[in-house]
Design an enzyme around this catalytic site. Structure first.
Site, PDB file in Angstrom:
ATOM      1  N   ASP A 177      -6.715  -6.878   3.773  1.00  0.00           N
ATOM      2  CA  ASP A 177      -7.738  -6.351   2.866  1.00  0.00           C
ATOM      3  C   ASP A 177      -8.539  -7.500   2.259  1.00  0.00           C
ATOM      4  O   ASP A 177      -9.771  -7.497   2.258  1.00  0.00           O
ATOM      5  CB  ASP A 177      -7.066  -5.530   1.757  1.00  0.00           C
ATOM      6  CG  ASP A 177      -8.060  -5.039   0.728  1.00  0.00           C
ATOM      7  OD1 ASP A 177      -9.115  -4.519   1.141  1.00  0.00           O
ATOM      8  OD2 ASP A 177      -7.796  -5.196  -0.479  1.00  0.00           O
TER       9      ASP A 177
ATOM     10  N   TYR B 111       0.795  -1.228   0.000  1.00  0.00           N
ATOM     11  CA  TYR B 111       0.000   0.000   0.000  1.00  0.00           C
ATOM     12  C   TYR B 111       0.827   1.278   0.000  1.00  0.00           C
ATOM     13  O   TYR B 111       0.291   2.361  -0.250  1.00  0.00           O
ATOM     14  CB  TYR B 111      -0.940   0.006   1.210  1.00  0.00           C
ATOM     15  CG  TYR B 111      -2.186  -0.812   0.962  1.00  0.00           C
ATOM     16  CD1 TYR B 111      -2.157  -2.199   1.037  1.00  0.00           C
ATOM     17  CD2 TYR B 111      -3.391  -0.199   0.626  1.00  0.00           C
ATOM     18  CE1 TYR B 111      -3.294  -2.951   0.790  1.00  0.00           C
ATOM     19  CE2 TYR B 111      -4.527  -0.942   0.379  1.00  0.00           C
ATOM     20  CZ  TYR B 111      -4.478  -2.314   0.462  1.00  0.00           C
ATOM     21  OH  TYR B 111      -5.608  -3.044   0.209  1.00  0.00           O
TER      22      TYR B 111
ATOM     23  N   ASP C 276     -12.742  -9.150   3.138  1.00  0.00           N
ATOM     24  CA  ASP C 276     -13.896  -9.246   2.227  1.00  0.00           C
ATOM     25  C   ASP C 276     -14.486 -10.649   2.290  1.00  0.00           C
ATOM     26  O   ASP C 276     -15.710 -10.827   2.283  1.00  0.00           O
ATOM     27  CB  ASP C 276     -13.507  -8.900   0.776  1.00  0.00           C
ATOM     28  CG  ASP C 276     -13.815  -7.439   0.426  1.00  0.00           C
ATOM     29  OD1 ASP C 276     -13.692  -6.573   1.319  1.00  0.00           O
ATOM     30  OD2 ASP C 276     -14.185  -7.161  -0.738  1.00  0.00           O
TER      31      ASP C 276
ATOM     32  N   ASP D 139      -3.418 -18.548   2.144  1.00  0.00           N
ATOM     33  CA  ASP D 139      -4.301 -19.392   1.321  1.00  0.00           C
ATOM     34  C   ASP D 139      -5.061 -20.378   2.205  1.00  0.00           C
ATOM     35  O   ASP D 139      -6.271 -20.560   2.074  1.00  0.00           O
ATOM     36  CB  ASP D 139      -3.509 -20.101   0.202  1.00  0.00           C
ATOM     37  CG  ASP D 139      -2.206 -20.739   0.665  1.00  0.00           C
ATOM     38  OD1 ASP D 139      -1.800 -20.520   1.824  1.00  0.00           O
ATOM     39  OD2 ASP D 139      -1.581 -21.461  -0.144  1.00  0.00           O
TER      40      ASP D 139
ATOM     41  N   LYS E   3       2.504 -15.341   4.453  1.00  0.00           N
ATOM     42  CA  LYS E   3       2.902 -16.256   3.378  1.00  0.00           C
ATOM     43  C   LYS E   3       4.411 -16.437   3.517  1.00  0.00           C
ATOM     44  O   LYS E   3       5.186 -16.199   2.592  1.00  0.00           O
ATOM     45  CB  LYS E   3       2.493 -15.651   2.013  1.00  0.00           C
ATOM     46  CG  LYS E   3       2.631 -16.593   0.840  1.00  0.00           C
ATOM     47  CD  LYS E   3       1.602 -17.721   0.809  1.00  0.00           C
ATOM     48  CE  LYS E   3       1.903 -18.654  -0.359  1.00  0.00           C
ATOM     49  NZ  LYS E   3       1.036 -19.849  -0.372  1.00  0.00           N
TER      50      LYS E   3
HETATM   51  C1  IPM Z   1     -10.701  -1.298   2.204  1.00  0.00           C
HETATM   52  C2  IPM Z   1     -10.690  -0.857   0.768  1.00  0.00           C
HETATM   53  C3  IPM Z   1      -9.465   0.010   0.520  1.00  0.00           C
HETATM   54  C4  IPM Z   1      -8.236  -0.837   0.852  1.00  0.00           C
HETATM   55  C5  IPM Z   1      -9.379   0.607  -0.883  1.00  0.00           C
HETATM   56  C6  IPM Z   1     -10.613   1.388  -1.239  1.00  0.00           C
HETATM   57  C7  IPM Z   1      -8.146   1.443  -1.051  1.00  0.00           C
HETATM   58  O1  IPM Z   1     -10.733  -1.959  -0.085  1.00  0.00           O
HETATM   59  O2  IPM Z   1     -10.784  -0.429   3.085  1.00  0.00           O
HETATM   60  O3  IPM Z   1     -10.645  -2.491   2.456  1.00  0.00           O
HETATM   61  O4  IPM Z   1      -7.739  -1.557  -0.018  1.00  0.00           O
HETATM   62  O5  IPM Z   1      -7.784  -0.752   1.987  1.00  0.00           O
HETATM   63 MN    MN Z   2     -10.969  -3.840   0.944  1.00  0.00          MN
END
Ligand code: IPM
Ligand code: MN
Length: 359
Positions: free
Chosen positions: A244, A135, A248, A220, A187
């Protein structure tokens, strides 16, 4: 009297922030907590209008607040990366919000895509390092657009950055006292430089926490466990990039992005922290009123908890949990037919006592 910066930004940001504030207002009023909302016109629309991402004045004003309540960043008319780096990541980095705290919790009454898993199986927290890794934006390229194109995008890990995230995670595992277990997700079998630093730091800091069991998972395999046996997790600590991605996935097993809250935390005295749902700006749903704002509402609870207003935080979380527990929503996706404002009206109404919770 707290000063809260309200930064709705892009896409569905404004509409979810309205609901988050509706609930925050109700809970704060009930518990006699006062706060001033300081609105900030930051985001893609202003960028298109004025070319400004974050001005010096914005940064100076934001530095003075107690916390930032953020909607979502990302605009369909702006190339990927401009707003993300220019706004979201700049805020995280400049305010040194080195912890991205993301609880993965399946609330009762929420549909879970995992067969035979329920709320008792899905309740853990991801501590995502928030200032380093890929990042940082270090890298470059040459011969762009040719068959000989070369690019690099460097993952940066410092001892200090790694250690402070790991230390925070150990403290959290101890504070939770659930399984007294901390899982390092990395990893290290491939990233033998960077993630070796993570492994060594984890083991060293771990010696100070003999009460916490040190556990390891490659990223993984972590994805596999999160689907197969999410109950094995208590606290996970991981790098920015992996954090990140796995959060999700975490959002999906807790019922969707509409319920996944997060905090970008600077735990140091005087630090400015920022609370936001983990989802993006979902431009295709903007203005339609179909997005579930529970993630934003729960981010508000995390913000109050961080500020030490635990009664307000508990009120929001308990009422939200009970509201979801009625099963009146179940499916929190955009296809469910539920309206954004329905959630906020109901939860705020229960807190205020104008709505009697359904049985
Ligand atoms: C999150 C988002 C951000 C990240 C993006 C929008 C830069 O996906 O907060 O998880 O990757 O951190
Ligand atoms: Mn994200």
């Amino acid at each position: 009297m707290y000063k809260i910066a309200v930064v709705p930004c892009d896409g569905v940001g404004p509409e979810i922030v309205v609901e988050g504030l509706k609930v925050l207002d109700a809970a704060c009023r009930k518990h006699g907590v006062e706060y001033e909302k300081i609105p900030f016109d930051i985001g893609g629309d202003r960028y298109l209008r004025t070319g400004e991402l974050l001005t010096d004045q914005d940064m100076a004003d934001l530095a003075k607040v107690d916390a930032i309540f953020l909607g979502a960043v990302g605009h369909q008319d702006i190339a990927p990366g401009i707003l993300e780096h220019g706004i979201l990541l700049r805020l995280r980095f400049e305010f040194d919000q080195y912890i991205n705290l993301r609880p993965i919790k399946l609330y009762p009454g929420v549909d879970c895509p995992l067969k035979d898993k329920g709320p008792e199986d899905i309740e853990f927290v991801v501590v995502r390092e928030n200032t380093e890794d890929m990042y940082v934006g270090i890298g470059g390229g040459m011969r762009k657009g040719t068959p000989y194109e070369v690019t690099t995008q460097t993952a940066v890990y410092t001892r200090r950055g790694t250690e402070r995230a790991i230390r925070y995670a150990f403290e959290l595992a101890r504070k939770r006292g659930k399984m007294n277990k901390l899982t390092l997700v990395d990893k290290a079998n491939v990233l033998t430089h960077g993630h070796d630093l993570w492994r060594r730091t984890f083991a060293e800091v771990g010696e100070e926490y003999p009460d916490i069991k040190l556990d390891y998972a490659f990223v993984d395999a972590c994805c596999m466990w999160m689907v197969k046996n999410p109950e094995v997790f208590d606290v996970i600590v991981t790098t920015n990039m992996f954090g990140d991605i796995i959060t999700d996935l975490g959002a999906m097993i807790q019922g969707g992005l509409g319920v996944a809250a997060g905090g970008n935390i600077n735990p140091e005295p005087g630090g400015v922290s920022m609370f936001e749902p983990i989802h993006g700006s979902a431009p295709k749903y903007a203005g339609k009123g179909v997005i579930c704002p529970v993630a934003t509402i729960l981010s508000g609870a995390m913000m109050m908890d961080f500020l030490g207003e635990t009664a307000v935080a508990k009120e929001i979380e308990d009422v939200t949990s009970a509201a979801l527990g009625t099963g009146r929503w179940g499916d929190l996706s955009t296809r469910s037919g539920h309206r954004t404002a329905e959630y906020g009206d109901y939860i705020a109404g229960v807190i205020e006592g104008t709505i009697t919770p359904d049985a």
